[in-house]
Design a protein around this motif. Structure first.
Motif, short mmCIF file in Angstrom:
data_model
loop_
_atom_site.label_atom_id
_atom_site.label_comp_id
_atom_site.label_asym_id
_atom_site.label_seq_id
_atom_site.Cartn_x
_atom_site.Cartn_y
_atom_site.Cartn_z
N PRO A 39 37.95 -24.18 -1.72
CA PRO A 39 39.40 -24.47 -1.66
C PRO A 39 39.79 -25.60 -2.61
O PRO A 39 39.01 -26.52 -2.84
CB PRO A 39 39.64 -24.86 -0.20
N PRO A 40 41.01 -25.55 -3.14
CA PRO A 40 41.46 -26.57 -4.09
C PRO A 40 41.51 -27.98 -3.49
O PRO A 40 41.51 -28.96 -4.23
CB PRO A 40 42.85 -26.12 -4.52
N GLU A 41 41.56 -28.08 -2.18
CA GLU A 41 41.60 -29.39 -1.54
C GLU A 41 40.31 -30.17 -1.77
O GLU A 41 40.28 -31.39 -1.65
CB GLU A 41 41.83 -29.26 -0.03
N ARG A 89 43.77 -25.46 -10.77
CA ARG A 89 43.69 -25.13 -9.34
C ARG A 89 44.09 -26.33 -8.49
O ARG A 89 44.81 -26.21 -7.50
CB ARG A 89 42.27 -24.70 -8.97
N TRP A 90 43.61 -27.52 -8.89
CA TRP A 90 43.94 -28.74 -8.16
C TRP A 90 45.45 -29.00 -8.22
O TRP A 90 46.08 -29.32 -7.22
CB TRP A 90 43.17 -29.93 -8.74
N ALA A 91 46.03 -28.86 -9.43
CA ALA A 91 47.46 -29.11 -9.60
C ALA A 91 48.30 -28.13 -8.79
O ALA A 91 49.30 -28.51 -8.18
CB ALA A 91 47.83 -29.05 -11.08
N LYS A 92 47.89 -26.87 -8.75
CA LYS A 92 48.61 -25.89 -7.93
C LYS A 92 48.47 -26.23 -6.45
O LYS A 92 49.43 -26.10 -5.68
CB LYS A 92 48.07 -24.49 -8.19
N GLY A 93 47.29 -26.65 -6.06
CA GLY A 93 47.06 -27.03 -4.66
C GLY A 93 47.87 -28.24 -4.24
O GLY A 93 48.30 -28.36 -3.09
N GLN A 94 48.11 -29.16 -5.18
CA GLN A 94 48.91 -30.35 -4.89
C GLN A 94 50.41 -30.08 -5.02
O GLN A 94 51.21 -30.92 -4.68
CB GLN A 94 48.52 -31.48 -5.85
N GLY A 95 50.77 -28.91 -5.55
CA GLY A 95 52.18 -28.56 -5.69
C GLY A 95 52.78 -28.96 -7.02
O GLY A 95 53.99 -28.84 -7.20
N TYR A 96 51.98 -29.41 -7.97
CA TYR A 96 52.51 -29.83 -9.26
C TYR A 96 52.95 -28.66 -10.13
O TYR A 96 53.87 -28.80 -10.92
CB TYR A 96 51.49 -30.66 -10.04
N LEU A 97 52.31 -27.53 -10.00
CA LEU A 97 52.63 -26.39 -10.87
C LEU A 97 53.49 -25.34 -10.19
O LEU A 97 53.94 -24.41 -10.83
CB LEU A 97 51.33 -25.74 -11.38
N SER A 98 53.75 -25.46 -8.91
CA SER A 98 54.51 -24.43 -8.22
C SER A 98 56.01 -24.66 -8.30
O SER A 98 56.78 -23.77 -7.99
CB SER A 98 54.07 -24.34 -6.76
N GLU A 99 56.48 -25.84 -8.74
CA GLU A 99 57.91 -26.11 -8.81
C GLU A 99 58.62 -25.20 -9.80
O GLU A 99 59.70 -24.72 -9.53
CB GLU A 99 58.15 -27.57 -9.22
N LYS A 100 58.01 -24.94 -10.94
CA LYS A 100 58.64 -24.10 -11.95
C LYS A 100 58.87 -22.69 -11.39
O LYS A 100 59.89 -22.07 -11.60
CB LYS A 100 57.79 -24.03 -13.20
N LYS A 101 57.88 -22.19 -10.65
CA LYS A 101 58.00 -20.86 -10.06
C LYS A 101 59.11 -20.86 -9.00
O LYS A 101 59.88 -19.93 -8.90
CB LYS A 101 56.67 -20.44 -9.44
N ASP A 102 59.22 -21.93 -8.22
CA ASP A 102 60.25 -22.03 -7.19
C ASP A 102 61.64 -22.10 -7.82
O ASP A 102 62.58 -21.46 -7.33
CB ASP A 102 60.03 -23.25 -6.30
N LYS A 103 61.80 -22.87 -8.91
CA LYS A 103 63.09 -22.97 -9.58
C LYS A 103 63.49 -21.64 -10.19
O LYS A 103 64.65 -21.24 -10.13
CB LYS A 103 63.04 -24.04 -10.67
N ALA A 104 62.53 -20.93 -10.79
CA ALA A 104 62.83 -19.64 -11.40
C ALA A 104 63.21 -18.61 -10.33
O ALA A 104 64.08 -17.77 -10.54
CB ALA A 104 61.63 -19.14 -12.21
#
Length: 107
Positions: A39-41, A89-104
């Motif tokens: 797991p990314p954690e 993987r770590w950045a996605k797990g921390q939520g750093y890369l999911s904001e762009k997908k949420d905004k789109a």
């Protein structure tokens, strides 16, 4: 037999640390590959970032040193690839890369 003898006696052949150092450093690549299913954690962002910078610096060294150490370059290019994947993987797990997908998705 002549090509084996030339490899054996070359400045980066198996009689030197220019050969055995990169072979040992492939352990970093193996460790990164072993963590792909965890797991990314469990990933340390600081350590993974440090490994990325380390591999970048050693890749430059392997290219600049004479004679060029292609085995060291390949080893650290492989490590850089694996560590960048782990960092993503770590950045996605921390939520750093999911904001762009949420905004789109919201637009």
């Amino acid at each position: 037999m002549a090509s084996f003898r030339a490899f054996w006696n070359s400045p980066v052949g198996p009689k030197t640390t220019h050969f055995w150092g990169p072979i040992a450093n492939f352990g970093f690549v193996a460790a990164g590959l072993a963590y792909m299913n965890k797991p990314p954690e469990m990933i340390s962002g600081n350590m993974t970032g440090a490994m990325c910078m380390y591999s970048l610096l050693v890749m430059r060294f392997a290219w600049m040193v004479q004679p060029r150490n292609y085995l060291l370059l390949a080893c650290h290019a492989s490590n850089e690839t694996v560590q960048l994947y782990q960092l993503s993987r770590w950045a996605k797990g921390q939520g750093y890369l999911s904001e762009k997908k949420d905004k789109a998705a919201s637009e």
